[in-house]
Design a protein around this motif. Structure first.
Motif, PDB file in Angstrom:
ATOM      1  N   PRO A   1     -31.254  26.600 -48.050  1.00  0.00           N
ATOM      2  CA  PRO A   1     -31.636  26.894 -46.671  1.00  0.00           C
ATOM      3  C   PRO A   1     -32.300  28.262 -46.502  1.00  0.00           C
ATOM      4  CG  PRO A   1     -29.428  25.988 -46.742  1.00  0.00           C
ATOM      5  CD  PRO A   1     -29.820  26.269 -48.161  1.00  0.00           C
ATOM      6  N   LEU A   2     -31.968  29.204 -47.377  1.00  0.00           N
ATOM      7  CA  LEU A   2     -32.575  30.534 -47.278  1.00  0.00           C
ATOM      8  C   LEU A   2     -34.061  30.480 -47.614  1.00  0.00           C
ATOM      9  CD1 LEU A   2     -29.802  32.681 -48.969  1.00  0.00           C
ATOM     10  CD2 LEU A   2     -30.034  32.053 -46.571  1.00  0.00           C
ATOM     11  N   THR A   3     -34.413  29.732 -48.655  1.00  0.00           N
ATOM     12  CA  THR A   3     -35.819  29.540 -48.988  1.00  0.00           C
ATOM     13  C   THR A   3     -36.531  28.818 -47.862  1.00  0.00           C
ATOM     14  OG1 THR A   3     -35.276  29.415 -51.341  1.00  0.00           O
ATOM     15  CG2 THR A   3     -37.421  28.548 -50.670  1.00  0.00           C
ATOM     16  N   ALA A   4     -35.864  27.817 -47.284  1.00  0.00           N
ATOM     17  CA  ALA A   4     -36.444  27.093 -46.150  1.00  0.00           C
ATOM     18  C   ALA A   4     -36.715  28.038 -44.987  1.00  0.00           C
ATOM     19  CB  ALA A   4     -35.515  25.967 -45.714  1.00  0.00           C
ATOM     20  N   ALA A   5     -35.783  28.944 -44.723  1.00  0.00           N
ATOM     21  CA  ALA A   5     -35.963  29.896 -43.621  1.00  0.00           C
ATOM     22  C   ALA A   5     -37.196  30.765 -43.831  1.00  0.00           C
ATOM     23  CB  ALA A   5     -34.716  30.767 -43.487  1.00  0.00           C
TER      24      ALA A   5
ATOM     25  N   ILE B   1     -24.374  23.704 -42.951  1.00  0.00           N
ATOM     26  CA  ILE B   1     -24.454  25.164 -43.061  1.00  0.00           C
ATOM     27  C   ILE B   1     -23.077  25.742 -43.388  1.00  0.00           C
ATOM     28  CG2 ILE B   1     -24.880  27.288 -41.762  1.00  0.00           C
ATOM     29  CD1 ILE B   1     -27.434  25.874 -42.557  1.00  0.00           C
ATOM     30  N   GLN B   2     -23.053  26.652 -44.377  1.00  0.00           N
ATOM     31  CA  GLN B   2     -21.821  27.308 -44.805  1.00  0.00           C
ATOM     32  C   GLN B   2     -21.800  28.760 -44.306  1.00  0.00           C
ATOM     33  OE1 GLN B   2     -19.552  25.282 -46.717  1.00  0.00           O
ATOM     34  NE2 GLN B   2     -21.079  23.837 -45.892  1.00  0.00           N
ATOM     35  N   ASP B   3     -20.631  29.366 -44.329  1.00  0.00           N
ATOM     36  CA  ASP B   3     -20.499  30.746 -43.855  1.00  0.00           C
ATOM     37  C   ASP B   3     -21.416  31.693 -44.635  1.00  0.00           C
ATOM     38  OD1 ASP B   3     -17.636  31.009 -42.074  1.00  0.00           O
ATOM     39  OD2 ASP B   3     -17.895  29.238 -43.309  1.00  0.00           O
ATOM     40  N   ARG B   4     -21.518  31.484 -45.924  1.00  0.00           N
ATOM     41  CA  ARG B   4     -22.388  32.339 -46.741  1.00  0.00           C
ATOM     42  C   ARG B   4     -23.849  32.187 -46.317  1.00  0.00           C
ATOM     43  NH1 ARG B   4     -25.619  32.121 -51.192  1.00  0.00           N
ATOM     44  NH2 ARG B   4     -25.637  33.986 -52.542  1.00  0.00           N
ATOM     45  N   ASP B   5     -24.265  30.961 -45.991  1.00  0.00           N
ATOM     46  CA  ASP B   5     -25.629  30.749 -45.503  1.00  0.00           C
ATOM     47  C   ASP B   5     -25.894  31.609 -44.280  1.00  0.00           C
ATOM     48  OD1 ASP B   5     -26.094  28.711 -47.404  1.00  0.00           O
ATOM     49  OD2 ASP B   5     -25.303  27.183 -46.055  1.00  0.00           O
ATOM     50  N   LEU B   6     -24.950  31.580 -43.361  1.00  0.00           N
ATOM     51  CA  LEU B   6     -25.125  32.312 -42.109  1.00  0.00           C
ATOM     52  C   LEU B   6     -25.228  33.814 -42.360  1.00  0.00           C
ATOM     53  CD1 LEU B   6     -25.275  32.187 -39.031  1.00  0.00           C
ATOM     54  CD2 LEU B   6     -22.767  32.237 -38.983  1.00  0.00           C
ATOM     55  N   THR B   7     -24.371  34.319 -43.225  1.00  0.00           N
ATOM     56  CA  THR B   7     -24.407  35.745 -43.547  1.00  0.00           C
ATOM     57  C   THR B   7     -25.741  36.147 -44.163  1.00  0.00           C
ATOM     58  OG1 THR B   7     -22.011  35.799 -43.900  1.00  0.00           O
ATOM     59  CG2 THR B   7     -23.302  37.571 -44.884  1.00  0.00           C
ATOM     60  N   MET B   8     -26.222  35.340 -45.104  1.00  0.00           N
ATOM     61  CA  MET B   8     -27.491  35.637 -45.767  1.00  0.00           C
ATOM     62  C   MET B   8     -28.685  35.466 -44.831  1.00  0.00           C
ATOM     63  SD  MET B   8     -26.654  36.662 -48.739  1.00  0.00           S
ATOM     64  CE  MET B   8     -28.227  36.611 -49.607  1.00  0.00           C
TER      65      MET B   8
ATOM     66  N   LYS C   1     -36.037  35.262 -35.024  1.00  0.00           N
ATOM     67  CA  LYS C   1     -34.843  35.144 -34.187  1.00  0.00           C
ATOM     68  C   LYS C   1     -33.875  34.176 -34.834  1.00  0.00           C
ATOM     69  CE  LYS C   1     -34.418  32.514 -30.517  1.00  0.00           C
ATOM     70  NZ  LYS C   1     -34.553  31.914 -29.182  1.00  0.00           N
ATOM     71  N   LEU C   2     -32.606  34.533 -34.868  1.00  0.00           N
ATOM     72  CA  LEU C   2     -31.574  33.657 -35.403  1.00  0.00           C
ATOM     73  C   LEU C   2     -30.710  33.155 -34.257  1.00  0.00           C
ATOM     74  CD1 LEU C   2     -30.150  32.374 -37.830  1.00  0.00           C
ATOM     75  CD2 LEU C   2     -28.735  34.440 -37.996  1.00  0.00           C
TER      76      LEU C   2
ATOM     77  N   ILE D   1     -16.606  34.753 -35.555  1.00  0.00           N
ATOM     78  CA  ILE D   1     -17.659  34.752 -36.576  1.00  0.00           C
ATOM     79  C   ILE D   1     -18.965  35.277 -35.999  1.00  0.00           C
ATOM     80  CG2 ILE D   1     -19.079  33.255 -38.029  1.00  0.00           C
ATOM     81  CD1 ILE D   1     -16.600  31.471 -38.370  1.00  0.00           C
ATOM     82  N   ALA D   2     -19.308  34.817 -34.809  1.00  0.00           N
ATOM     83  CA  ALA D   2     -20.547  35.252 -34.170  1.00  0.00           C
ATOM     84  C   ALA D   2     -20.558  36.753 -33.939  1.00  0.00           C
ATOM     85  CB  ALA D   2     -20.753  34.516 -32.846  1.00  0.00           C
ATOM     86  N   LEU D   3     -19.447  37.301 -33.504  1.00  0.00           N
ATOM     87  CA  LEU D   3     -19.367  38.739 -33.245  1.00  0.00           C
ATOM     88  C   LEU D   3     -19.499  39.546 -34.529  1.00  0.00           C
ATOM     89  CD1 LEU D   3     -16.524  38.695 -30.589  1.00  0.00           C
ATOM     90  CD2 LEU D   3     -18.909  39.354 -30.188  1.00  0.00           C
ATOM     91  N   SER D   4     -19.113  38.942 -35.654  1.00  0.00           N
ATOM     92  CA  SER D   4     -19.260  39.608 -36.944  1.00  0.00           C
ATOM     93  C   SER D   4     -20.695  39.537 -37.449  1.00  0.00           C
ATOM     94  CB  SER D   4     -18.314  38.959 -37.962  1.00  0.00           C
ATOM     95  OG  SER D   4     -18.533  39.468 -39.257  1.00  0.00           O
ATOM     96  N   ILE D   5     -21.339  38.372 -37.287  1.00  0.00           N
ATOM     97  CA  ILE D   5     -22.682  38.152 -37.817  1.00  0.00           C
ATOM     98  C   ILE D   5     -23.758  38.757 -36.932  1.00  0.00           C
ATOM     99  CG2 ILE D   5     -24.367  36.352 -38.413  1.00  0.00           C
ATOM    100  CD1 ILE D   5     -22.104  36.631 -40.417  1.00  0.00           C
ATOM    101  N   LYS D   6     -23.550  38.723 -35.613  1.00  0.00           N
ATOM    102  CA  LYS D   6     -24.501  39.231 -34.628  1.00  0.00           C
ATOM    103  C   LYS D   6     -25.839  38.477 -34.643  1.00  0.00           C
ATOM    104  CE  LYS D   6     -22.101  42.798 -32.984  1.00  0.00           C
ATOM    105  NZ  LYS D   6     -21.719  42.952 -31.567  1.00  0.00           N
TER     106      LYS D   6
END
Length: 237
Positions: A25-29, A51-58, A66-67, A80-85
């Protein structure tokens, strides 16, 4: 000119089918942004089916447009959202057994629970969008609890079998978009939209962004992800 947000959940769905690392998914992004999309959309589900937590962090590290994080309106996801922003959180209903999101949030009848999450995210500097049916009552409820955006659920419009049914759903979306705009809400739209049926909605000036996933990823199997995104971008813009 409306913006295009590309949902890349189904890239992760394909990866999870084999339990490996491809497609990434990162390459796709990266490809989606290079193709001219205005943002990335991902849904972090409770069961982590794609989507996994690691995907979101990366993704937070590499996304430059925009994410938009789609998530259920609960405390665990809010943490989780408050951590990732992410740049935007879109609150959606979620059921484990559904294949995809089946309808909009019932903001009018679950105001207190949704209000709590909206306030929590806003205090953390994250604007919220509420994924709702094109109903005037739901638009009014979203405005009352302080959401920054609504995302109009276009599922019934997209799945209409007859022109009369499509016309009725188009009119409902039109009136909901007009009311939301009048109340000062940003207006997004998505669910089930394709290269064919998005054209009509793209003419509505109140809709500022279309969030589209499945049809773009499906098209990319035939023509490549960059070309698929560029084709859709031309239609919504």
């Amino acid at each position: 000119m409306a913006r295009l947000g590309v949902n890349i959940d189904h890239v992760a769905t394909l990866r999870q089918a084999r339990g490996g690392t491809d497609p990434d998914p990162l390459t796709a992004a990266i490809l989606v942004e290079l193709a001219g999309a205005d943002g990335l959309v991902v849904h972090l589900r409770e069961d982590r089916r794609h989507i996994q937590d690691r995907d979101l962090t990366m993704l937070r590290e590499i996304v430059r447009t925009k994410l938009d994080l789609e998530m259920a309106a609960d405390d665990a996801m809010a943490k989780i959202a408050l951590s990732i922003k992410p740049d935007l959180v879109t609150l959606v209903p979620e059921r484990r057994q559904e294949l995809t999101t089946e309808g909009g949030l019932d903001v009018a009848n679950h105001r207190d629970r949704i209000q709590k999450i909206v306030d929590l995210l806003r205090d953390g500097g994250i604007p919220t969008s509420l994924f709702v049916e094109p109903s005037l009552d739901q638009i009014k409820a979203a405005h009352k609890i302080g959401a920054a955006y609504v995302e109009l659920h276009t599922g019934r419009y997209s799945n209409a079998k007859r022109s009369k049914e499509e016309d009725e759903e188009f009119e409902a979306i039109t009136q909901a978009a007009k009311l939301a705009y009048k109340l000062g809400l940003g207006v997004n739209a998505g669910h089930g939209l394709t290269y064919k049926n998005v054209k009509r909605l793209a003419k509505l000036p109140e809709i500022v962004e279309f969030n589209i996933g499945h049809s773009i990823i499906a098209r990319s199997v035939m023509v490549g992800l960059v070309q698929a995104v560029r084709e859709m971008k031309e239609l919504v813009a």
